[in-house]
Design a protein around this motif. Structure first.
Motif: not given
Ligand SMILES: C[S@@+](CC[C@H](N)C(=O)[O-])C[C@H]1O[C@@H](n2cnc3c(N)ncnc32)[C@H](O)[C@@H]1O
Length: 323
Positions: A206-229
């Motif tokens: 996901y981050v690579k898709a953003l940096t490949d587009a040219g975004f020079g700074t990425i901040e991951i601000r939160a990571r949380k449980p979402y769903r179970i398959l």
């Protein structure tokens, strides 16, 4: 239009006509701010998987764009900070969703004396071809839409956000992510994809898709449980755990030595001096954690010092630090 995009269109047309409380499973509590009332219908139509709105992004009345409007809840939250005619532009490809959010804004006006529907400029448009001028937006946002897109479409949608942002503008997002591989049956199930269940990528992709587009700074601000398959209810032999992340991608120029990706790491100097200076722009005060991007962590670790401690990624970066 590809089949899965048509299915996505139909899923959200239905979700606009008949609000579906369990459609996306956000666990974020409803916002409590002075004078802000979120109408019940907007809460029922909260089809996001986190929050993209944060006060720290919204100083100096930024021109804001929100793609994939849903019931309009986050547009109302952005408007809370902006409070200007047309200050927030909302784009959606589904007519019925635009109509539903328009109606919900009328209800929001009745409940919030500060709010006027014309603070939000609703436009029909596609995330892959935004009806917005180049370099015109300070803060762009999307919540739980980009995970639906297949690789080529995701690339187009991110490129569009990059195009419309001003230099140093920021793209704030929330999306499900998944570190486990998903089988082709799940990946190709158009409805599960549209429901934000089977399109999610590992965080690094996901981050690579953003940096490949040219975004020079990425901040991951939160990571949380979402769903179970789980194998009983979905076409999978193993239990699949899905998380959701909140991320900001900033249109800073790409540094020559690669993007700055903040995943919540910190360095703490505990040596004999008052501070440690690596003479490359990183000054660590004694016993004061300094937030560092993953690149700086790598550079400082390579010094092999025995007086700097490195914390692991917390995925809860909230500003400051190196770079
Ligand atoms: C999962 S819902 C999220 C809604 C909203 N962001 C929220 O957090 O409640 C996806 C939204 O994107 C819209 N959408 C779907 N495909 C789109 C596209 N290609 N371009 C723009 N919007 C799209 C849907 O109509 C829906 O409003």
């Amino acid at each position: 239009m590809s089949d899965y995009l048509e299915t996505t269109h139909d899923v959200y047309k239905e979700a606009a006509l008949t609000p579906d409380v369990g459609l996306c499973c956000t666990t974020n509590p409803i916002w409590e701010l002075p004078g802000l009332k979120i109408p019940k219908i907007m809460q029922e139509m909260n089809y996001g998987c986190g929050s993209t709105v944060h006060a720290r992004d919204l100083t100096n009345n930024p021109k804001t764009l929100y793609v994939g409007v849903g019931g309009g809840m986050e547009l109302l939250q952005f408007a809370y900070f902006n409070r200007q005619k047309g200050g927030v532009v909302g784009v959606d490809v589904v007519d019925e969703m635009l109509e539903a959010s328009r109606k919900n804004f009328i209800e929001a006006e009745a409940q919030n004396s500060w709010f006027k529907s014309d603070f939000v400029d609703l436009k029909k448009g596609d995330a892959m071809n935004l009806p917005v001028e180049d370099n015109s937006i300070d803060v762009a946002a999307q919540n739980c839409l980009f995970n639906i897109f297949k690789a080529d479409d995701l690339k187009k949608a991110i490129a569009e956000m990059y195009r419309v942002l001003k230099p140093h503008g920021r793209l704030v997002m929330s999306d499900p992510t998944c570190e486990q591989p998903m089988n082709d049956t799940l990946r190709n199930d158009e409805r599960l994809r549209a429901l934000c269940l089977s399109g999610s990528l590992p965080i690094a992709d996901y981050v690579k898709a953003l940096t490949d587009a040219g975004f020079g700074t990425i901040e991951i601000r939160a990571r949380k449980p979402y769903r179970i398959l789980d194998p009983k209810n979905y076409p999978t032999d193993e239990l699949i755990y899905i998380e959701s992340i909140e991320v900001a991608a900033i249109k800073d120029p790409m540094p020559a030595d690669g993007p700055c990706i903040f995943t919540g790491k910190a360095a703490i100097y505990y040596g004999d001096e008052d501070y440690f200076d690596d003479k490359s722009g990183h000054v660590l005060l004694k016993n004061q954690p300094l937030a560092i991007c993953d690149k700086t962590a790598g550079i400082l670790k390579a010094l092999n010092r025995d007086d700097i401690y490195f914390s692991e990624s917390t995925y809860h970066y909230d500003g400051g630090g190196c770079c």
